[in-house]
Design a protein around this motif. Structure first.
Motif, PDB file in Angstrom:
ATOM      1  N   THR A  27      55.349  36.578 -18.854  1.00  0.00           N
ATOM      2  CA  THR A  27      54.782  37.449 -17.826  1.00  0.00           C
ATOM      3  C   THR A  27      53.960  36.686 -16.793  1.00  0.00           C
ATOM      4  OG1 THR A  27      52.878  37.934 -19.249  1.00  0.00           O
ATOM      5  CG2 THR A  27      54.732  39.457 -19.343  1.00  0.00           C
ATOM      6  N   THR A  28      53.530  35.476 -17.097  1.00  0.00           N
ATOM      7  CA  THR A  28      52.859  34.631 -16.115  1.00  0.00           C
ATOM      8  C   THR A  28      53.772  33.510 -15.648  1.00  0.00           C
ATOM      9  OG1 THR A  28      50.616  35.078 -16.926  1.00  0.00           O
ATOM     10  CG2 THR A  28      50.935  33.041 -15.725  1.00  0.00           C
ATOM     11  N   ALA A  93      46.132  45.288 -19.088  1.00  0.00           N
ATOM     12  CA  ALA A  93      47.511  45.288 -18.583  1.00  0.00           C
ATOM     13  C   ALA A  93      48.136  46.653 -18.812  1.00  0.00           C
ATOM     14  CB  ALA A  93      48.334  44.210 -19.288  1.00  0.00           C
ATOM     15  N   GLN A  96      53.780  48.337 -20.407  1.00  0.00           N
ATOM     16  CA  GLN A  96      54.999  47.523 -20.337  1.00  0.00           C
ATOM     17  C   GLN A  96      54.675  46.039 -20.490  1.00  0.00           C
ATOM     18  OE1 GLN A  96      54.102  49.968 -18.286  1.00  0.00           O
ATOM     19  NE2 GLN A  96      55.876  51.115 -17.495  1.00  0.00           N
ATOM     20  N   ILE A  97      53.627  45.582 -19.819  1.00  0.00           N
ATOM     21  CA  ILE A  97      53.249  44.168 -19.917  1.00  0.00           C
ATOM     22  C   ILE A  97      52.684  43.870 -21.298  1.00  0.00           C
ATOM     23  CG2 ILE A  97      51.651  42.407 -19.061  1.00  0.00           C
ATOM     24  CD1 ILE A  97      52.066  43.537 -16.275  1.00  0.00           C
ATOM     25  N   ARG A  98      51.893  44.785 -21.857  1.00  0.00           N
ATOM     26  CA  ARG A  98      51.349  44.573 -23.205  1.00  0.00           C
ATOM     27  C   ARG A  98      52.465  44.435 -24.232  1.00  0.00           C
ATOM     28  NH1 ARG A  98      47.737  48.827 -21.820  1.00  0.00           N
ATOM     29  NH2 ARG A  98      48.614  50.198 -23.415  1.00  0.00           N
ATOM     30  N   ALA A 101      53.787  40.552 -23.214  1.00  0.00           N
ATOM     31  CA  ALA A 101      52.896  39.390 -23.110  1.00  0.00           C
ATOM     32  C   ALA A 101      52.375  38.965 -24.483  1.00  0.00           C
ATOM     33  CB  ALA A 101      51.727  39.716 -22.183  1.00  0.00           C
ATOM     34  N   ASN A 106      48.356  34.951 -23.027  1.00  0.00           N
ATOM     35  CA  ASN A 106      47.244  35.631 -22.360  1.00  0.00           C
ATOM     36  C   ASN A 106      46.071  34.685 -22.145  1.00  0.00           C
ATOM     37  OD1 ASN A 106      44.570  37.280 -22.455  1.00  0.00           O
ATOM     38  ND2 ASN A 106      46.125  38.791 -21.921  1.00  0.00           N
ATOM     39  N   TYR A 231      46.086  49.753 -14.037  1.00  0.00           N
ATOM     40  CA  TYR A 231      46.137  48.314 -14.283  1.00  0.00           C
ATOM     41  C   TYR A 231      45.662  47.515 -13.057  1.00  0.00           C
ATOM     42  CZ  TYR A 231      48.378  43.712 -14.635  1.00  0.00           C
ATOM     43  OH  TYR A 231      48.636  42.367 -14.625  1.00  0.00           O
TER      44      TYR A 231
END
Length: 267
Positions: A27-28, A93, A96-98, A101, A106, A231
């Motif tokens: 995600t990053t 977050a 969806q991101i949780r 990720a 993180n 978010y």
């Protein structure tokens, strides 16, 4: 996005020592590769590694680096013993991101400073050492006010790390020379004159676990102020652990987020 070599690791020992970048939730990393900020020659996929367990360990809890933010936030051990961490994850977050990720990713996530993320801005010591810091004389809303230097004022973005530092979390790191453990507070480096060096992570090392000691007496909370309640990154935040007995605060741990170049312990 530039061409790169893709490698998939199936064992921790196989992954340790690999050059380039490790891919977990992505995600990053994937975002920054698309922006041409990250340019790894090799990406090693570690999603098949057995590093997602969340379990009691030595009186505390050990969180595998590949456990997702959602898995940690929903785990009964975290909810019961480390409420400030759960609150930080839920505030950090979208669902969806949780779901995607990883916890290791993180704590490794990089700043959202626009001068860092937009390569049309030439002055960014974090991206191009020696080029300057566009944020100091430019738009520095949502930049750090604590732990800065004349080389960088980029803000540390992780909500979870603020709570993890409050709980005195440590990281287990695995590299070609074996395993070591460092405190999360010391893992995040101040910018000084080398803002491109963000973490105490040696070449080929990866995070395998986040270790939480037994929680202190009392209760904990994570508070976050932001431009909107959906978010969004913090304008300021605080993880506060208080031991209150008979109306008197016997002990306190306070860590600030959204204001420092790393999670800021305030004694």
């Amino acid at each position: 996005m530039r061409p790169f070599t893709y490698v998939r690791a199936h064992e921790v020992g196989e992954a340790a020592g690999q050059p380039g970048k490790f891919l977990a939730g992505g995600t990053t990393l994937i975002d920054l590769m698309k922006l041409d900020v990250e340019r790894p020659a090799q990406v090693t996929d570690i999603t098949a590694l057995p590093l997602a367990e969340i379990a009691e360990h030595g009186g505390g809890v050990r969180i595998g680096a590949l456990a997702t933010m959602a898995q940690v936030a929903d785990h009964p051990l975290i909810a019961a013993r480390y409420p400030a961490l759960r609150n930080a994850l839920l505030a950090g977050a979208s669902q969806q991101i949780r779901n995607m990720a990883s916890m290791g990713g993180n704590v490794m996530q990089r700043t959202r400073c626009p001068y860092f993320r937009d390569t049309s801005f030439m002055a960014c010591n974090k991206r191009e050492p020696g080029s300057g810091c566009g944020a100091i004389a430019g738009n520095h809303r949502k930049q750090a006010i604590l732990g800065t230097s004349d080389a960088c004022v980029a803000l540390h973005p992780s909500d979870a790390s603020v709570a993890l530092v409050a709980y005195d979390a440590t990281l287990t790191l695995r590299g070609p020379d074996g395993e070591r453990e460092v405190s999360l507070q010391d893992f995040n480096l101040l910018p000084g004159q080398t803002p491109h060096l963000e973490h105490d992570l040696r070449e080929g090392e990866l995070i395998t676990a986040i270790n939480l000691p037994a929680p202190p007496a009392g209760s904990g909370v994570y508070l976050k102020v932001r431009d909107r309640e959906s978010y969004e990154f913090a304008l300021s935040s605080c993880a506060a652990l208080l031991d209150v007995q008979g109306g008197v605060i016997r002990a306190a741990r306070v860590v600030l987020g959204g204001v420092g170049t790393r999670p800021w312990r305030s004694p």
